[in-house]
Design a protein around this motif. Sequence first.
Motif, PDB file in Angstrom:
ATOM      1  N   GLY A 163      34.703  45.408  41.666  1.00 32.87           N
ATOM      2  CA  GLY A 163      35.962  45.872  42.219  1.00 32.87           C
ATOM      3  C   GLY A 163      35.791  46.329  43.651  1.00 32.87           C
ATOM      4  O   GLY A 163      34.738  46.140  44.271  1.00 32.87           O
ATOM      5  N   TRP A 187      40.752  48.902  42.813  1.00 28.27           N
ATOM      6  CA  TRP A 187      40.963  47.800  41.876  1.00 28.27           C
ATOM      7  C   TRP A 187      39.622  47.509  41.219  1.00 28.27           C
ATOM      8  O   TRP A 187      38.600  47.368  41.905  1.00 28.27           O
ATOM      9  N   LYS A 189      37.446  45.827  37.462  1.00 30.82           N
ATOM     10  CA  LYS A 189      37.438  45.124  36.183  1.00 30.82           C
ATOM     11  C   LYS A 189      36.079  45.307  35.534  1.00 30.82           C
ATOM     12  O   LYS A 189      35.041  45.096  36.173  1.00 30.82           O
ATOM     13  N   THR A 191      33.943  44.362  31.922  1.00 32.53           N
ATOM     14  CA  THR A 191      33.975  43.505  30.735  1.00 32.53           C
ATOM     15  C   THR A 191      32.708  43.669  29.912  1.00 32.53           C
ATOM     16  O   THR A 191      31.600  43.694  30.459  1.00 32.53           O
ATOM     17  N   PRO A 200      37.511  43.865  27.448  1.00 33.95           N
ATOM     18  CA  PRO A 200      37.361  44.956  28.407  1.00 33.95           C
ATOM     19  C   PRO A 200      36.610  46.145  27.795  1.00 33.95           C
ATOM     20  O   PRO A 200      36.749  46.432  26.604  1.00 33.95           O
ATOM     21  N   ASP A 204      37.865  50.384  31.086  1.00 30.97           N
ATOM     22  CA  ASP A 204      38.387  49.415  32.051  1.00 30.97           C
ATOM     23  C   ASP A 204      39.746  49.878  32.576  1.00 30.97           C
ATOM     24  O   ASP A 204      40.639  50.223  31.800  1.00 30.97           O
ATOM     25  N   ARG A 206      42.452  48.654  35.684  1.00 28.86           N
ATOM     26  CA  ARG A 206      42.667  47.665  36.737  1.00 28.86           C
ATOM     27  C   ARG A 206      43.067  48.294  38.073  1.00 28.86           C
ATOM     28  O   ARG A 206      42.542  47.937  39.116  1.00 28.86           O
TER      29      ARG A 206
END
Length: 232
Positions: A163, A187, A189, A191, A200, A204, A206
């Motif tokens: 991010g 921002w 992410k 995983t 996620p 997590d 966004r």
Amino acid sequence: AWFVDRLTLGRRVHMEPGVRLDRSGLNGELVVSPRISANIQVARNSRVKLSGGLFTQSAGYEKLLQSDYFVDLSAGTARQLSSERSTHAIATFEHDVSAAVTARVEGYYKTFDRLVIGRLETPDETAARLATYDFPASLASSLPTAPQITSVPGNGGSGNAYGFDVYLEKRQRAASDRLSGWASYTWGKATLEAYGVRRPFDYDRRHSFSLVSTLRVSQRIDLGSTLRVASG
């Protein structure tokens, strides 16, 4: 133990190579984690910061409280666990807009492996569990024959996170400065991959925006405010 050195290469480059040593009492593992960071003055009011390295976390109940899984570390198999591992790479550009205002843009990428999760049943364990069911033949197809997740720990998880962050700060330089604070937008992410499924991480998120400010109303009164907005 943590060892670090500070190096100056010319007038514009400052580096900090280092290494961290950790030993876990659970499995007797000794982990060596090298890391390095650099601060480069690219212009009079601008800087580039780079950093990277290896980060680890040994198994322990105090870490499981905020994890996605809870496993039984009292089992003998817990002594065979390896420390969870993550590599970090971060790049930052920072610019002094004025004596009181600084702007910064930062990007990051992280990988995770050897994450501690509950292992799946072995074929023998699945067969032993199914043998306890007392179902008529007509309902045999409804038996949960797929291997289930157990509380026995294993290093079976992996993942990544990436991010960027945009940050703006106004500092109070003099008593006459009435307004100070900072704002940031992130921002990101994150995983997780486990049991052949990518999804996620629980943490997590966004989008995330923060605004923090302080207003000097008088010599005796400051008014502070905080706003946070996030999704995910």
